[in-house]
Design a protein around this motif. Structure first.
Motif, PDB file in Angstrom:
ATOM      1  N   LYS A 132       1.094   3.114   6.417  1.00  0.00           N
ATOM      2  CA  LYS A 132       2.385   2.449   6.620  1.00  0.00           C
ATOM      3  C   LYS A 132       3.047   2.175   5.273  1.00  0.00           C
ATOM      4  O   LYS A 132       4.262   2.311   5.126  1.00  0.00           O
ATOM      5  CB  LYS A 132       2.210   1.141   7.405  1.00  0.00           C
ATOM      6  CG  LYS A 132       3.538   0.591   7.838  1.00  0.00           C
ATOM      7  CD  LYS A 132       3.436  -0.497   8.868  1.00  0.00           C
ATOM      8  CE  LYS A 132       4.829  -0.937   9.282  1.00  0.00           C
ATOM      9  NZ  LYS A 132       4.821  -2.202  10.003  1.00  0.00           N
ATOM     10  N   GLY A 133       2.242   1.810   4.271  1.00  0.00           N
ATOM     11  CA  GLY A 133       2.797   1.528   2.942  1.00  0.00           C
ATOM     12  C   GLY A 133       3.518   2.736   2.358  1.00  0.00           C
ATOM     13  O   GLY A 133       4.656   2.628   1.882  1.00  0.00           O
ATOM     14  N   ALA A 134       2.869   3.883   2.395  1.00  0.00           N
ATOM     15  CA  ALA A 134       3.496   5.098   1.843  1.00  0.00           C
ATOM     16  C   ALA A 134       4.757   5.446   2.633  1.00  0.00           C
ATOM     17  O   ALA A 134       5.795   5.812   2.072  1.00  0.00           O
ATOM     18  CB  ALA A 134       2.505   6.255   1.862  1.00  0.00           C
ATOM     19  N   TYR A 135       4.653   5.307   3.951  1.00  0.00           N
ATOM     20  CA  TYR A 135       5.811   5.583   4.812  1.00  0.00           C
ATOM     21  C   TYR A 135       6.980   4.658   4.486  1.00  0.00           C
ATOM     22  O   TYR A 135       8.120   5.104   4.306  1.00  0.00           O
ATOM     23  CB  TYR A 135       5.411   5.443   6.285  1.00  0.00           C
ATOM     24  CG  TYR A 135       6.579   5.092   7.183  1.00  0.00           C
ATOM     25  CD1 TYR A 135       7.580   6.024   7.450  1.00  0.00           C
ATOM     26  CD2 TYR A 135       6.696   3.810   7.738  1.00  0.00           C
ATOM     27  CE1 TYR A 135       8.680   5.686   8.247  1.00  0.00           C
ATOM     28  CE2 TYR A 135       7.780   3.475   8.534  1.00  0.00           C
ATOM     29  CZ  TYR A 135       8.761   4.410   8.785  1.00  0.00           C
ATOM     30  OH  TYR A 135       9.846   4.075   9.546  1.00  0.00           O
ATOM     31  N   LYS A 136       6.717   3.350   4.423  1.00  0.00           N
ATOM     32  CA  LYS A 136       7.810   2.385   4.237  1.00  0.00           C
ATOM     33  C   LYS A 136       8.521   2.600   2.900  1.00  0.00           C
ATOM     34  O   LYS A 136       9.750   2.489   2.823  1.00  0.00           O
ATOM     35  CB  LYS A 136       7.270   0.946   4.308  1.00  0.00           C
ATOM     36  CG  LYS A 136       6.867   0.518   5.705  1.00  0.00           C
ATOM     37  CD  LYS A 136       8.053   0.289   6.627  1.00  0.00           C
ATOM     38  CE  LYS A 136       8.611  -1.093   6.429  1.00  0.00           C
ATOM     39  NZ  LYS A 136       9.719  -1.372   7.370  1.00  0.00           N
ATOM     40  N   CYS A 137       7.763   2.877   1.856  1.00  0.00           N
ATOM     41  CA  CYS A 137       8.393   3.095   0.546  1.00  0.00           C
ATOM     42  C   CYS A 137       9.220   4.379   0.564  1.00  0.00           C
ATOM     43  O   CYS A 137      10.368   4.400   0.113  1.00  0.00           O
ATOM     44  CB  CYS A 137       7.328   3.155  -0.557  1.00  0.00           C
ATOM     45  SG  CYS A 137       6.497   1.577  -0.807  1.00  0.00           S
ATOM     46  N   LEU A 183       9.358   8.244  -6.680  1.00  0.00           N
ATOM     47  CA  LEU A 183       8.484   7.277  -6.019  1.00  0.00           C
ATOM     48  C   LEU A 183       7.038   7.755  -6.141  1.00  0.00           C
ATOM     49  O   LEU A 183       6.723   8.870  -5.697  1.00  0.00           O
ATOM     50  CB  LEU A 183       8.856   7.153  -4.530  1.00  0.00           C
ATOM     51  CG  LEU A 183       7.843   6.392  -3.664  1.00  0.00           C
ATOM     52  CD1 LEU A 183       7.744   4.923  -4.077  1.00  0.00           C
ATOM     53  CD2 LEU A 183       8.214   6.508  -2.183  1.00  0.00           C
ATOM     54  N   ILE A 184       6.221   6.915  -6.732  1.00  0.00           N
ATOM     55  CA  ILE A 184       4.790   7.242  -6.808  1.00  0.00           C
ATOM     56  C   ILE A 184       4.039   6.270  -5.896  1.00  0.00           C
ATOM     57  O   ILE A 184       3.859   5.094  -6.222  1.00  0.00           O
ATOM     58  CB  ILE A 184       4.279   7.172  -8.261  1.00  0.00           C
ATOM     59  CG1 ILE A 184       5.084   8.159  -9.117  1.00  0.00           C
ATOM     60  CG2 ILE A 184       2.787   7.497  -8.315  1.00  0.00           C
ATOM     61  CD1 ILE A 184       4.718   8.163 -10.584  1.00  0.00           C
ATOM     62  N   ASN A 185       3.659   6.762  -4.731  1.00  0.00           N
ATOM     63  CA  ASN A 185       2.899   5.970  -3.765  1.00  0.00           C
ATOM     64  C   ASN A 185       1.441   5.970  -4.198  1.00  0.00           C
ATOM     65  O   ASN A 185       0.721   6.951  -3.998  1.00  0.00           O
ATOM     66  CB  ASN A 185       3.027   6.592  -2.366  1.00  0.00           C
ATOM     67  CG  ASN A 185       4.249   6.101  -1.625  1.00  0.00           C
ATOM     68  OD1 ASN A 185       4.648   4.934  -1.740  1.00  0.00           O
ATOM     69  ND2 ASN A 185       4.866   6.976  -0.849  1.00  0.00           N
ATOM     70  N   ASN A 186       1.045   4.875  -4.815  1.00  0.00           N
ATOM     71  CA  ASN A 186      -0.285   4.815  -5.424  1.00  0.00           C
ATOM     72  C   ASN A 186      -1.126   3.632  -4.943  1.00  0.00           C
ATOM     73  O   ASN A 186      -2.351   3.674  -4.992  1.00  0.00           O
ATOM     74  CB  ASN A 186      -0.098   4.749  -6.959  1.00  0.00           C
ATOM     75  CG  ASN A 186      -1.356   4.328  -7.676  1.00  0.00           C
ATOM     76  OD1 ASN A 186      -2.272   5.122  -7.864  1.00  0.00           O
ATOM     77  ND2 ASN A 186      -1.431   3.056  -8.078  1.00  0.00           N
ATOM     78  N   ALA A 187      -0.461   2.571  -4.462  1.00  0.00           N
ATOM     79  CA  ALA A 187      -1.199   1.356  -4.088  1.00  0.00           C
ATOM     80  C   ALA A 187      -2.305   1.686  -3.091  1.00  0.00           C
ATOM     81  O   ALA A 187      -2.122   2.540  -2.205  1.00  0.00           O
ATOM     82  CB  ALA A 187      -0.248   0.335  -3.472  1.00  0.00           C
ATOM     83  N   SER A 218       4.067  -6.418  -0.853  1.00  0.00           N
ATOM     84  CA  SER A 218       3.118  -5.419  -0.348  1.00  0.00           C
ATOM     85  C   SER A 218       3.893  -4.153  -0.014  1.00  0.00           C
ATOM     86  O   SER A 218       5.048  -4.222   0.434  1.00  0.00           O
ATOM     87  CB  SER A 218       2.441  -5.932   0.925  1.00  0.00           C
ATOM     88  OG  SER A 218       1.753  -4.859   1.536  1.00  0.00           O
ATOM     89  N   VAL A 219       3.254  -3.016  -0.195  1.00  0.00           N
ATOM     90  CA  VAL A 219       3.913  -1.750   0.149  1.00  0.00           C
ATOM     91  C   VAL A 219       4.293  -1.677   1.631  1.00  0.00           C
ATOM     92  O   VAL A 219       5.139  -0.879   2.010  1.00  0.00           O
ATOM     93  CB  VAL A 219       3.037  -0.533  -0.233  1.00  0.00           C
ATOM     94  CG1 VAL A 219       3.095  -0.278  -1.723  1.00  0.00           C
ATOM     95  CG2 VAL A 219       1.593  -0.703   0.237  1.00  0.00           C
ATOM     96  N   GLU A 220       3.658  -2.529   2.437  1.00  0.00           N
ATOM     97  CA  GLU A 220       4.058  -2.574   3.855  1.00  0.00           C
ATOM     98  C   GLU A 220       5.524  -2.992   4.000  1.00  0.00           C
ATOM     99  O   GLU A 220       6.147  -2.746   5.019  1.00  0.00           O
ATOM    100  CB  GLU A 220       3.187  -3.573   4.620  1.00  0.00           C
ATOM    101  CG  GLU A 220       1.735  -3.174   4.697  1.00  0.00           C
ATOM    102  CD  GLU A 220       0.845  -4.403   4.859  1.00  0.00           C
ATOM    103  OE1 GLU A 220       0.800  -4.963   5.961  1.00  0.00           O
ATOM    104  OE2 GLU A 220       0.214  -4.814   3.865  1.00  0.00           O
ATOM    105  N   ASN A 221       6.056  -3.642   2.959  1.00  0.00           N
ATOM    106  CA  ASN A 221       7.482  -3.998   2.927  1.00  0.00           C
ATOM    107  C   ASN A 221       8.197  -3.129   1.892  1.00  0.00           C
ATOM    108  O   ASN A 221       8.884  -3.636   1.002  1.00  0.00           O
ATOM    109  CB  ASN A 221       7.653  -5.483   2.580  1.00  0.00           C
ATOM    110  CG  ASN A 221       6.912  -6.365   3.567  1.00  0.00           C
ATOM    111  OD1 ASN A 221       7.033  -6.173   4.777  1.00  0.00           O
ATOM    112  ND2 ASN A 221       6.124  -7.294   3.074  1.00  0.00           N
ATOM    113  N   GLY A 222       8.019  -1.853   2.038  1.00  0.00           N
ATOM    114  CA  GLY A 222       8.538  -0.893   1.055  1.00  0.00           C
ATOM    115  C   GLY A 222      10.016  -1.053   0.748  1.00  0.00           C
ATOM    116  O   GLY A 222      10.452  -0.812  -0.387  1.00  0.00           O
TER     117      GLY A 222
END
Ligand code: NAD
Length: 307
Positions: A126-131, A97-101, A76-80
């Motif tokens: 959080k997903g975009a941040y973590k990645c 990095l393409i934050n798309n999810a 999961s993007v939460e675990n970028g």
């Protein structure tokens, strides 16, 4: 920038949520243009339920069969940090990095539960941040990086039944603006798009004739331009894109009202001059908090109580 055949040879591009929809379109495009692609997808439903390795695997196979290079990641993007680690372990670097999810939990605000709010903010914000946070040290060290974050018209303008999604999507704008400012001197360029495309997210809410004109592939060329190494001009830009249409958006401020900050500064005094507050005949286009401070300083210097 030369217009034809932009290529990404030797570059490592992470696309989150690349098992379907827009993400798949980005991943297969970059795979066909010389990039090594990390195809991340949790393989959940569009409401964020369940998980499967299949979504990412299918896209990796497609890229490889076409002669490209790709590797799957199922986190999961939460675990970028694990997604970026996949890029480093397999390809030794990360360039884009393409934050798309993304997922939806549409429900009227009256019926919204904490879970609906929390899941959406976790995946999108959080997903975009973590990645981005995990990629950032690599970008800074190599003085090169390109980031795309994904907003939505729902975030920019609001949308019935999407208070959670709207909030998370407008957050992408503020996030991008700050990354753009902090990254500029390291040649880290960050932009945010508000796409519109046919996908499982939109297929239940739009008529088929409209969906036919909104192929995800038609969002790809803009992203390709923005993340290319030759793009050094567009940074911190908000672009809406879909069905062949591309436009840049910006903030607009009315010429405004400035009242003297003393006892005369009352609700009634504001109401008397309300037309000035909402007067867009001489607009300004602020691009940073300093613009507001400068505006105040200038007005104070003029000693005006009412401009
Ligand atoms: P989609 O559902 O086809 O694709 C999203 C992908 O993200 C799915 O494959 C899903 O499995 C994956 N995903 C979901 N949660 C994840 C997680 N926690 N970690 C990793 N992967 C996860 O939808 P789409 O339309 O292609 O949407 C892509 C992005 O564009 C989303 O951020 C969406 O909010 C945004 N967007 C789409 C539209 C549109 O018109 N399609 C409009 C505005 C914004």
């Amino acid at each position: 920038m030369a217009a034809d055949q932009l290529r990404y040879d030797g570059q490592v591009i992470v696309v989150t949520g690349a098992g379907g929809g827009l993400g798949k379109a980005y991943a297969t495009f970059f795979g066909s243009r010389g990039a090594k692609v990390v195809v991340n997808d949790l393989g959940s439903s569009f409401k964020g339920e369940g998980n499967s390795t299949k979504a990412a695997d299918v896209v990796v196979d497609e890229i490889k069969k076409a002669g490209g290079q790709a590797v799957a990641n199922y986190d999961s993007v939460e675990n970028g940090e694990k997604i970026i680690e996949t890029a480093i372990k397999n390809f030794g670097r990360i360039d884009v990095l393409i934050n798309n999810a993304g997922i939806l939990r549409d429900v009227s605000f009256k019926n919204m539960k904490d879970d609906d709010w929390d899941l959406i903010t976790k995946v999108h914000i959080k997903g975009a941040y973590k990645c981005a946070r995990a990629a950032w040290p690599y970008f800074r060290k190599q003085k090169y990086g390109r980031v795309i974050n994904t907003a939505s018209a729902a975030g920019l303008f609001g949308s019935f039944g999407q208070a959670n999604y709207s909030a998370a999507k407008l957050a992408q704008v503020g996030f991008t603006e700050t990354l753009a400012k902090e990254g500029a001197k390291y040649n880290i360029i960050s932009n945010v798009i508000a796409p519109i495309a046919a996908s499982r997210m939109t297929e239940t809410v739009m008529p088929p004739e409209m969906l036919a004109n909104l192929r995800p592939e038609w969002v790809v060329p803009l992203v390709a331009v923005l993340v290319h190494k030759n793009n050094t001009d567009e940074n911190g830009s908000i672009l809406e894109v879909g069905g062949g249409h591309i436009a840049k958006l910006r903030w607009q401020r009315s010429s405004g009202l400035l009242l003297k900050a003393d006892d005369s500064y009352t609700p009634g005094a504001i109401l008397k001059k309300w037309d000035k507050v909402v007067d867009f005949s001489e607009p300004q286009y602020p691009s940073g908090p300093n613009d507001f401070m400068t505006l105040l300083e200038e007005s104070m210097k003029m000693g005006s109580s009412d401009k």
